[in-house]
Design a protein around this motif. Structure first.
Motif, PDB file in Angstrom:
ATOM      1  N   ASP A   1       0.829  -1.231   0.077  1.00 12.80           N
ATOM      2  CA  ASP A   1       0.010  -0.182   0.027  1.00 12.80           C
ATOM      3  C   ASP A   1       1.070   1.489  -0.065  1.00 12.80           C
ATOM      4  O   ASP A   1       0.616   2.306  -0.890  1.00 12.80           O
ATOM      5  N   GLY A   2       1.771   1.402   0.754  1.00 10.00           N
ATOM      6  CA  GLY A   2       2.638   2.573   1.084  1.00 10.00           C
ATOM      7  C   GLY A   2       3.781   2.674  -0.356  1.00 10.00           C
ATOM      8  O   GLY A   2       4.279   3.915  -0.077  1.00 10.00           O
TER       9      GLY A   2
ATOM     10  N   GLY B   1       9.419   6.052   4.634  1.00  6.79           N
ATOM     11  CA  GLY B   1       8.215   6.389   4.959  1.00  6.79           C
ATOM     12  C   GLY B   1       7.429   5.628   3.993  1.00  6.79           C
ATOM     13  O   GLY B   1       6.041   5.948   3.899  1.00  6.79           O
ATOM     14  N   GLU B   2       7.663   4.597   3.532  1.00  3.34           N
ATOM     15  CA  GLU B   2       7.099   3.933   2.251  1.00  3.34           C
ATOM     16  C   GLU B   2       6.553   2.694   2.795  1.00  3.34           C
ATOM     17  O   GLU B   2       5.495   2.315   3.450  1.00  3.34           O
ATOM     18  N   LEU B   3       7.571   1.677   2.875  1.00  3.64           N
ATOM     19  CA  LEU B   3       7.295   0.303   3.441  1.00  3.64           C
ATOM     20  C   LEU B   3       7.517   0.352   4.831  1.00  3.64           C
ATOM     21  O   LEU B   3       8.435   1.028   5.205  1.00  3.64           O
TER      22      LEU B   3
ATOM     23  N   THR C   1       3.206  14.041   6.373  1.00  4.01           N
ATOM     24  CA  THR C   1       2.096  13.228   5.781  1.00  4.01           C
ATOM     25  C   THR C   1       2.238  11.748   5.911  1.00  4.01           C
ATOM     26  O   THR C   1       1.073  10.967   5.740  1.00  4.01           O
ATOM     27  N   ARG C   2       3.151  11.313   6.466  1.00  2.00           N
ATOM     28  CA  ARG C   2       3.336   9.831   7.079  1.00  2.00           C
ATOM     29  C   ARG C   2       4.314   9.815   7.839  1.00  2.00           C
ATOM     30  O   ARG C   2       5.169  11.016   8.320  1.00  2.00           O
ATOM     31  N   TYR C   3       4.498   8.749   8.896  1.00  2.00           N
ATOM     32  CA  TYR C   3       5.288   8.757  10.116  1.00  2.00           C
ATOM     33  C   TYR C   3       6.271   7.355   9.962  1.00  2.00           C
ATOM     34  O   TYR C   3       5.831   6.334   9.353  1.00  2.00           O
TER      35      TYR C   3
ATOM     36  N   GLU D   1      -0.570  18.384  -0.801  1.00  2.00           N
ATOM     37  CA  GLU D   1      -1.112  18.174  -2.136  1.00  2.00           C
ATOM     38  C   GLU D   1      -0.343  16.886  -2.928  1.00  2.00           C
ATOM     39  O   GLU D   1      -1.067  16.126  -3.692  1.00  2.00           O
ATOM     40  N   ALA D   2       0.921  16.911  -2.645  1.00  2.00           N
ATOM     41  CA  ALA D   2       1.737  15.699  -3.151  1.00  2.00           C
ATOM     42  C   ALA D   2       1.111  14.570  -2.660  1.00  2.00           C
ATOM     43  O   ALA D   2       1.100  13.371  -3.498  1.00  2.00           O
TER      44      ALA D   2
END
Length: 347
Positions: free
Chosen positions: A150-151, A187-189, A253-255, A326-327
């Motif tokens: 998902d990320g 901040g993705e996986l 926007t993510r942690y 926005e990104a």
């Protein structure tokens, strides 16, 4: 330690930040390890900057570099004064910021061409200069993605680089090591997911060892971070300095969950891992990153190039880059559209 990781006594090693942008900053930990063990070490980086530093989509081309010595269409010797000119704008690649601190030259790698062509030039370089081993470093661990996470939104540079390195290994028989620095710090996986993927590869005999930065490594890294533009590699440093808990990234926007283990680099044998890296295998014959993007999109996988092209359209329309919020909305919309397209194709 490097001799044990690689499997024999090495004299020279090429350490490459494979994800573009700030990955070269996190790669300096392994570069410093090599130097401290008396190796001849060359620091390299894939020349592809994040949109906050370079709004033009895609990797930097060798022809766009200034204050650099081209070695061909895809390689150049770069230094602390190197910059690129892209549509009239001056862009400083992060490897130039790093080299200005460590006072050395390095290798800039453009992945703007076919996987096979970039691999041919890099193989020739490895052979000509007697490189005993190549270590490609990904900060965060997206390189281990399967594509359905998902990320995930920026797997292209990593996977393209791995495809290139796999061909280099086949051509030169020089061992290629894949390093993952700071699992989850981009901040993705999720960190635990990246560690799970490393464990899966360890089950196939691919795990070679791990290394955490020393105080001296951190002193150098702190100097580099005073000049370089990077969030993820900065979190590797922050973790090593004792931060424990959640920290915001990409404008919060993510942690990311940090502790001292987030400063570790894990080393994998690429030859044993490559069969379980499906994204790299999908694009092994790609003609350029745009071709690779289309291949990955056809499987429902979003890439950073999708995002950068959307950011560029936004920039042309509004004369500014999007805010982090926005990104993030752009990313969600692109992923949603790709999922819908794949569902339609599979009906």
């Amino acid at each position: 330690m490097l001799d044990e990781v690689i499997g024999f006594n090495v004299r020279s090693v090429l350490v490459i930040g494979i994800g573009g942008g700030g990955d070269v900053v996190g790669s300096t930990i392994t570069y410093s390890l090599a130097i401290n063990e008396g190796k001849e070490a060359i620091l390299g980086a894939v020349l592809w900057e994040r949109y906050v530093n370079d709004v033009v989509p895609g990797p930097i081309r060798i022809q766009e570099l200034r204050n650099a010595d081209a070695l061909g269409d895809y390689l150049a010797i770069v230094n602390g004064d190197t910059y690129a000119v892209r549509e009239g704008r001056h862009v400083i690649p992060q490897i130039a910021n790093v080299l200005s601190v460590i006072k050395d030259d390095g290798l800039g790698i453009s992945i703007a061409g076919p996987v096979s062509s970039v691999a041919k030039e890099l193989s020739d370089y490895v052979s000509k200069y007697g490189i005993d081993a190549v270590i490609g470093i990904d900060v965060g661990g997206d390189v281990l993605a399967l594509g359905n996470e998902d990320g995930l939104y920026s797997p292209l540079a990593d996977s393209y680089s791995v495809a290139i390195l796999s061909r280099v290994q086949d051509t030169t028989n020089v061992p290629v090591i894949l390093g993952v620095a700071g699992p989850g710090v981009d901040g993705e996986l999720d960190r635990d997911y990246v560690l799970m993927r490393i464990s899966q590869l360890a089950g196939k005999g691919a795990f070679l060892g791990a290394y955490g930065p020393t105080r001296n490594d951190l002193m150098i890294l702190e100097d580099i971070l005073s000049k370089a533009i990077t969030e993820a590699s900065g979190l590797v440093f922050k973790a090593a300095r004792g931060h424990h808990g959640n920290v915001g990234i990409r404008g919060s926007t993510r942690y990311v969950r940090l502790d001292v283990s987030s400063s570790i680099t894990y080393y994998l044998d690429l030859k044993k891992a490559i069969s379980d890296l499906p994204l790299a295998n999908l694009i092994i014959n790609a003609k350029d990153p745009w071709d690779a993007m289309r291949i990955l999109n056809s499987r429902g996988v979003m890439t950073e190039l999708n995002f950068e092209e959307e950011v560029y359209r936004y920039y042309r329309a509004k004369s500014r880059i999007p805010s982090p919020e926005e990104a993030y909305s752009m990313i969600k919309e692109i992923k949603s559209k790709l999922r819908a397209q794949v569902q339609l194709m599979n009906r």
